[in-house]
Design a protein around this motif. Sequence first.
Motif, short mmCIF file in Angstrom:
data_model
loop_
_atom_site.label_atom_id
_atom_site.label_comp_id
_atom_site.label_asym_id
_atom_site.label_seq_id
_atom_site.Cartn_x
_atom_site.Cartn_y
_atom_site.Cartn_z
N ASN A 5 -9.43 -7.91 -5.19
CA ASN A 5 -8.09 -7.93 -5.76
C ASN A 5 -7.64 -6.49 -5.92
OD1 ASN A 5 -5.70 -8.41 -7.06
ND2 ASN A 5 -6.56 -9.84 -8.54
N VAL A 6 -7.30 -5.85 -4.80
CA VAL A 6 -6.95 -4.44 -4.78
C VAL A 6 -5.68 -4.18 -5.58
CG1 VAL A 6 -6.47 -2.45 -3.31
CG2 VAL A 6 -8.11 -4.15 -2.57
N GLU A 11 -3.02 -1.58 -10.24
CA GLU A 11 -2.24 -1.67 -11.48
C GLU A 11 -3.05 -1.17 -12.66
OE1 GLU A 11 -1.00 -5.74 -11.84
OE2 GLU A 11 -0.04 -5.71 -9.87
N TYR A 12 -4.32 -1.54 -12.70
CA TYR A 12 -5.20 -1.11 -13.78
C TYR A 12 -5.38 0.41 -13.76
CZ TYR A 12 -9.32 -0.77 -16.76
OH TYR A 12 -10.22 -0.43 -17.75
N LEU A 13 -5.60 0.96 -12.57
CA LEU A 13 -5.75 2.41 -12.45
C LEU A 13 -4.49 3.14 -12.92
CD1 LEU A 13 -7.64 2.93 -9.07
CD2 LEU A 13 -8.46 3.41 -11.39
N ARG A 14 -3.34 2.64 -12.50
CA ARG A 14 -2.08 3.26 -12.93
C ARG A 14 -1.95 3.22 -14.45
NH1 ARG A 14 1.40 0.48 -10.05
NH2 ARG A 14 1.42 1.99 -8.37
N GLU A 15 -2.28 2.08 -15.03
CA GLU A 15 -2.21 1.92 -16.49
C GLU A 15 -3.15 2.91 -17.19
OE1 GLU A 15 -4.05 -1.45 -19.27
OE2 GLU A 15 -2.42 -2.19 -18.00
N GLN A 16 -4.37 3.03 -16.68
CA GLN A 16 -5.34 3.96 -17.26
C GLN A 16 -4.90 5.41 -17.10
OE1 GLN A 16 -8.09 3.09 -19.17
NE2 GLN A 16 -7.07 1.12 -18.99
N ARG A 17 -4.35 5.72 -15.94
CA ARG A 17 -3.87 7.09 -15.68
C ARG A 17 -2.74 7.45 -16.65
NH1 ARG A 17 0.39 8.74 -12.96
NH2 ARG A 17 0.68 6.82 -11.76
N ARG A 18 -1.81 6.53 -16.82
CA ARG A 18 -0.70 6.77 -17.74
C ARG A 18 -1.18 6.87 -19.18
NH1 ARG A 18 3.71 2.81 -14.80
NH2 ARG A 18 4.28 4.29 -13.16
N ASN A 35 -3.75 13.10 -3.07
CA ASN A 35 -2.66 12.47 -3.80
C ASN A 35 -2.14 11.22 -3.07
OD1 ASN A 35 -0.77 12.42 -5.97
ND2 ASN A 35 0.77 13.36 -4.64
N PRO A 36 -1.87 11.30 -1.76
CA PRO A 36 -1.39 10.09 -1.05
C PRO A 36 -2.39 8.94 -1.07
CG PRO A 36 -0.98 12.05 0.27
CD PRO A 36 -1.84 12.47 -0.88
N TYR A 37 -3.69 9.27 -0.95
CA TYR A 37 -4.71 8.23 -0.96
C TYR A 37 -4.74 7.52 -2.31
CZ TYR A 37 -9.30 5.98 -0.50
OH TYR A 37 -10.33 5.07 -0.46
N LEU A 38 -4.71 8.29 -3.40
CA LEU A 38 -4.71 7.69 -4.73
C LEU A 38 -3.45 6.84 -4.94
CD1 LEU A 38 -6.15 7.34 -7.41
CD2 LEU A 38 -5.02 9.43 -8.21
N SER A 39 -2.33 7.31 -4.45
CA SER A 39 -1.09 6.55 -4.55
C SER A 39 -1.22 5.20 -3.82
CB SER A 39 0.07 7.35 -3.95
OG SER A 39 1.25 6.58 -3.93
N GLN A 40 -1.85 5.22 -2.65
CA GLN A 40 -2.04 3.98 -1.90
C GLN A 40 -2.98 3.01 -2.62
OE1 GLN A 40 -3.37 5.53 1.85
NE2 GLN A 40 -1.29 5.80 2.63
N ILE A 41 -3.98 3.57 -3.30
CA ILE A 41 -4.88 2.72 -4.08
C ILE A 41 -4.11 2.07 -5.22
CG2 ILE A 41 -6.88 2.70 -5.64
CD1 ILE A 41 -8.03 5.02 -3.93
N ARG A 43 -1.02 1.39 -5.39
CA ARG A 43 -0.05 0.41 -4.89
C ARG A 43 -0.72 -0.77 -4.21
NH1 ARG A 43 3.30 3.24 -0.98
NH2 ARG A 43 1.70 4.85 -0.98
N GLY A 44 -2.06 -0.79 -4.19
CA GLY A 44 -2.79 -1.91 -3.62
C GLY A 44 -2.86 -1.90 -2.11
N LEU A 45 -2.59 -0.75 -1.49
CA LEU A 45 -2.59 -0.67 -0.03
C LEU A 45 -3.93 -0.25 0.55
CD1 LEU A 45 0.85 1.13 0.38
CD2 LEU A 45 0.36 -1.32 0.52
N ARG A 46 -4.78 0.32 -0.27
CA ARG A 46 -6.10 0.79 0.19
C ARG A 46 -7.20 0.23 -0.68
NH1 ARG A 46 -7.15 4.43 4.50
NH2 ARG A 46 -5.18 5.43 5.01
N LYS A 47 -8.35 -0.02 -0.07
CA LYS A 47 -9.55 -0.45 -0.78
C LYS A 47 -10.47 0.76 -0.91
CE LYS A 47 -13.66 -3.26 -0.26
NZ LYS A 47 -14.44 -4.08 0.65
N PRO A 48 -10.61 1.30 -2.11
CA PRO A 48 -11.47 2.48 -2.28
C PRO A 48 -12.95 2.11 -2.24
CG PRO A 48 -10.62 1.79 -4.39
CD PRO A 48 -9.97 0.90 -3.36
#
Length: 144
Positions: A5-6, A11-18, A35-41, A43-48
């Motif tokens: 459930n990427v 969403e969780y990462l964004r919430e924690q970052r904020r 920065n772009p890779y983290l942004s994609q994570i 937004r749910g576009l990448r699986k880290p």
Amino acid sequence: MASLNVGNLGEYLREQRRSAQLSLRQLADAAGVSNPYLSQIERGLRKPSAEVLQQVAKALRISAETLYVRAGILDEQVRDELETRAVILADPSINERQKQVLLQIYESFRKENGLDTDTSEDTAADGPRTADPSGAEQNRPPSH
């Protein structure tokens, strides 16, 4: 098999970052990812990978295991324990010593209820454990 459930992870990462009051760029720098890779994570576009999740968790000062559960890497059965620990560790209103004492108390309750997965055992003969102001454990004298 656990489903990935990427989006939820992002969403969780964004919430924690904020919550940590970090910009995307600050977190990316601290975690050693672009920065772009983290942004994609986020937004749910990448699986880290687990390694990237560990780096991000360290930068956010949260449990890597919590991120593994969110990403579907770790079994769902440990989610409650891991999230409890993560919330304690991420709380900016308490200091590091207080966080460690709180985690020790939490762990002692888990042991008391037979939920501890740790192989070390404290004997009941030692009596209840308490923490002094320095954070060190000590035996509580018996009350009469």
